[in-house]
Design a protein around this motif. Structure first.
Motif, PDB file in Angstrom:
ATOM      1  N   VAL A  18      -8.558   3.140  -3.561  1.00 44.47           N
ATOM      2  CA  VAL A  18      -7.177   3.099  -3.225  1.00 44.47           C
ATOM      3  C   VAL A  18      -6.784   2.285  -4.767  1.00 44.47           C
ATOM      4  CG1 VAL A  18      -5.301   1.692  -2.401  1.00 44.47           C
ATOM      5  CG2 VAL A  18      -6.857   3.331  -0.954  1.00 44.47           C
ATOM      6  N   LYS A  37     -12.952   2.340   0.970  1.00 44.05           N
ATOM      7  CA  LYS A  37     -11.806   2.995   0.731  1.00 44.05           C
ATOM      8  C   LYS A  37     -10.795   2.083  -0.023  1.00 44.05           C
ATOM      9  CE  LYS A  37     -11.513   5.771   5.089  1.00 44.05           C
ATOM     10  NZ  LYS A  37     -12.863   5.526   5.236  1.00 44.05           N
ATOM     11  N   LYS A  38     -10.988   0.849  -0.059  1.00 45.13           N
ATOM     12  CA  LYS A  38     -10.381  -0.251  -0.892  1.00 45.13           C
ATOM     13  C   LYS A  38     -10.846   0.049  -2.407  1.00 45.13           C
ATOM     14  CE  LYS A  38      -9.851  -4.991  -2.021  1.00 45.13           C
ATOM     15  NZ  LYS A  38     -10.334  -6.443  -1.599  1.00 45.13           N
ATOM     16  N   HIS A  48      -4.706   9.462  -3.859  1.00 48.09           N
ATOM     17  CA  HIS A  48      -4.336   8.254  -3.321  1.00 48.09           C
ATOM     18  C   HIS A  48      -3.707   8.388  -1.862  1.00 48.09           C
ATOM     19  CE1 HIS A  48      -1.946   4.729  -2.503  1.00 48.09           C
ATOM     20  NE2 HIS A  48      -2.678   4.087  -2.959  1.00 48.09           N
ATOM     21  N   ASP A  49      -2.815   9.421  -1.825  1.00 50.67           N
ATOM     22  CA  ASP A  49      -2.451   9.770  -0.432  1.00 50.67           C
ATOM     23  C   ASP A  49      -3.466   9.830   0.721  1.00 50.67           C
ATOM     24  OD1 ASP A  49      -0.026   9.663  -1.859  1.00 50.67           O
ATOM     25  OD2 ASP A  49       0.255  11.899  -1.478  1.00 50.67           O
ATOM     26  N   SER A  59      -6.656   8.528   0.601  1.00 51.27           N
ATOM     27  CA  SER A  59      -7.306   7.290   0.535  1.00 51.27           C
ATOM     28  C   SER A  59      -6.373   6.237   1.279  1.00 51.27           C
ATOM     29  CB  SER A  59      -8.062   6.977  -0.636  1.00 51.27           C
ATOM     30  OG  SER A  59      -8.757   7.640  -1.264  1.00 51.27           O
ATOM     31  N   CYS A  60      -5.214   6.282   0.950  1.00 51.07           N
ATOM     32  CA  CYS A  60      -4.255   5.251   1.665  1.00 51.07           C
ATOM     33  C   CYS A  60      -4.100   5.179   3.037  1.00 51.07           C
ATOM     34  CB  CYS A  60      -2.927   5.694   0.790  1.00 51.07           C
ATOM     35  SG  CYS A  60      -1.605   4.679   1.723  1.00 51.07           S
ATOM     36  N   LEU A  97       0.744  -1.166   0.033  1.00 49.53           N
ATOM     37  CA  LEU A  97      -0.106  -0.069  -0.157  1.00 49.53           C
ATOM     38  C   LEU A  97       0.881   1.188  -0.058  1.00 49.53           C
ATOM     39  CD1 LEU A  97      -2.693   1.343   0.306  1.00 49.53           C
ATOM     40  CD2 LEU A  97      -2.422   1.056   2.825  1.00 49.53           C
ATOM     41  N   GLN A 115      -4.574   3.443  -7.934  1.00 49.60           N
ATOM     42  CA  GLN A 115      -3.227   2.866  -8.317  1.00 49.60           C
ATOM     43  C   GLN A 115      -3.462   2.232  -9.675  1.00 49.60           C
ATOM     44  OE1 GLN A 115      -2.819  -0.402  -5.535  1.00 49.60           O
ATOM     45  NE2 GLN A 115      -2.312   1.146  -3.761  1.00 49.60           N
ATOM     46  N   ASN A 164      -3.035  -5.285  -4.557  1.00 46.24           N
ATOM     47  CA  ASN A 164      -3.669  -4.877  -3.488  1.00 46.24           C
ATOM     48  C   ASN A 164      -5.246  -5.012  -3.548  1.00 46.24           C
ATOM     49  OD1 ASN A 164      -1.518  -3.812  -1.911  1.00 46.24           O
ATOM     50  ND2 ASN A 164      -1.341  -2.243  -3.162  1.00 46.24           N
ATOM     51  N   GLN A 208       2.141   4.241  -2.710  1.00 46.88           N
ATOM     52  CA  GLN A 208       1.876   5.663  -2.342  1.00 46.88           C
ATOM     53  C   GLN A 208       3.244   6.449  -2.482  1.00 46.88           C
ATOM     54  OE1 GLN A 208       2.163   7.256   1.767  1.00 46.88           O
ATOM     55  NE2 GLN A 208       0.136   8.290   1.440  1.00 46.88           N
TER      56      GLN A 208
END
Length: 430
Positions: free
Chosen positions: A76, A72-73, A117-118, A120-121, A16, A80, A191, A20
């Motif tokens: 993310v 959230k998955k 992404h930052d 949500s990660c 993950l 990605q 992921n 990032q």
């Protein structure tokens, strides 16, 4: 699958946070080296890198809307995969005469994906782990984020240097961005299997208009914080010297000796700056955290600022001595990167402990990181122009001078939260 992932955080935390870090460094560092190899000037490179960095500056403005997704998955993994496609498209863009505009266009989309992404990660990490587990695995997040830097600025630059010699510049960078794109897509695929689902909580009013109203409240509350404008000035100025040297420093290493640089090739920059320098940065970051914890932010802040900026004397030395021994260069750059990592802790803790506390702590921390990126973009933008006007030797003097205002300011502003909702008494203005 969700239960397995949640019971085994080390199955997904490394991938993950690698996902990032890798696109951020590919855009902010590797792309700059590619433009240098393509013969572009430092001022133009600085402008394009600052432009692409703007996505991280504005990301807090759309971050609340991510809560509208089912999980959230989902966000993310989608980001990605989309980011991987954007980075891979640079390899295609290089085949056209208008390679620069095409590359910037797809990397602009990639930077938005990476910045989003930052958010949500980190949100998935927080939502999927208990507070105890968050603390337990916090070191892994920083380690694998910086593994992205090691891979990008170390491994990929070193490979690019060898490929440039064997197949030419365009073919070399086609391969490099192809690798970055495929790696991000592979991380997204893994992921998809490994990440916990982390569904978003249902809100009473689950609509974009409700989210927009909440965002408005968050923004108003942020700018009503006691002393917020001085805090914003401090955050922006904190990066004045670092942003410039991190933009121009790697380009100086590549510059021909006749033009005042060290004349290193791409592979050598990857070895001395991307590998040894990244490891020194990680060690410095860890040491800076322990140092501040021991001394307190108020007493440590000036030392952190000096640690982050005084090692920039390394570049002043290198621009005068122009050493040819890679060991000497590598040791000098490792010292500079250790100081960078050690001192950067200061602005992170300032935002976290002084600015963010209050009713919307998480959101206000995100806003503060966006403001921090304003400093990175602003001073990164002017760095190439300043270097072109001053030359390398005087530019590195200017970088040191740029750090003086924040060092002075640090001695006159509060180093504890003044928000009444943060708990405790509200100290008077300094």
């Amino acid at each position: 699958m969700m239960d397995v992932a949640r019971s085994s955080p080390l199955k997904w935390i490394p991938t993950l946070y690698l996902a990032q870090g890798l696109p951020y460094f590919a855009i902010s560092l590797v792309f700059g080296q590619m433009m240098k190899s393509m013969g572009m000037g430092n001022a133009e490179i600085g402008h394009w890198l600052a432009f692409l960095g703007g996505a991280w500056m504005f990301k807090p403005l759309w971050s609340p809307f991510l809560e509208l997704a089912s999980s959230k998955k989902l966000v993310v993994v989608s980001l990605q995969l989309f980011g991987g496609v954007c980075l891979g498209l640079v390899a295609l863009a290089l085949q056209f005469p208008f390679w620069l505009s095409a590359s910037v266009a797809v990397l602009f989309l990639g930077s938005i994906a990476s910045a989003t992404h930052d958010i949500s990660c980190d949100g998935l990490y927080i939502a999927s782990l208990s507070k105890k587990a968050q603390a337990q695995y916090a070191g892994w997040t920083g380690t694998f984020f910086n593994a992205g830097r090691l891979m990008a600025q170390g491994g990929l630059l070193t490979l690019a240097g060898y490929l440039e010699k064997m197949y030419g510049v365009t073919s070399a960078w086609t391969v490099i961005f192809g690798i970055v794109g495929l790696t991000m897509c592979a991380l997204g695929g893994y992921n998809y299997w490994a990440l916990p689902l982390s569904p978003n909580p249902r809100m009473a009013d689950h609509s974009a208009s409700a989210v927009a109203r909440t965002l408005g409240e968050v923004i108003i509350d942020y700018f009503r914080k006691p002393g917020i404008w001085v805090a914003i000035l401090f955050i922006i100025l904190f990066r004045a010297g670092e942003a410039q040297v991190q933009t121009i420093g790697p380009l100086f290493l590549r510059e021909a000796r006749a033009a005042g640089g060290l004349g290193l090739d791409t592979a050598q920059v990857g070895m001395v700056y991307g590998t040894g320098g990244t490891i020194a940065f990680i060690i410095g970051s860890i040491a800076g955290g322990y140092f501040t914890s021991w001394l307190s932010l108020r007493r440590a802040i000036l030392f952190l600022i000096l640690a982050m900026n005084l090692p920039n004397l390394v570049f002043y030395y290198l621009s005068h001595a122009l050493p040819t021994d890679l060991t000497v260069i590598g040791v000098a750059l490792s010292l500079e990167m250790f100081g960078y990592g050690f001192g950067f802790v200061g602005v992170i803790l300032y935002m976290m402990q002084v600015v963010a506390p209050g009713k919307y702590t998480t959101a206000h921390y995100a806003f503060s990181t966006g403001i921090m990126q304003v400093g990175r973009v602003l001073f990164g933008w002017i760095s190439g122009d300043m270097q072109a006007a001053l030359g390398y030797q005087q530019f590195f003097v200017w970088v040191l001078i740029s750090a003086v205002p924040v060092a002075i300011l640090s001695q006159f502003i509060p180093m504890e939260s003044r928000d009444k909702q943060a708990g405790g008494a509200v100290p008077e203005a300094a």
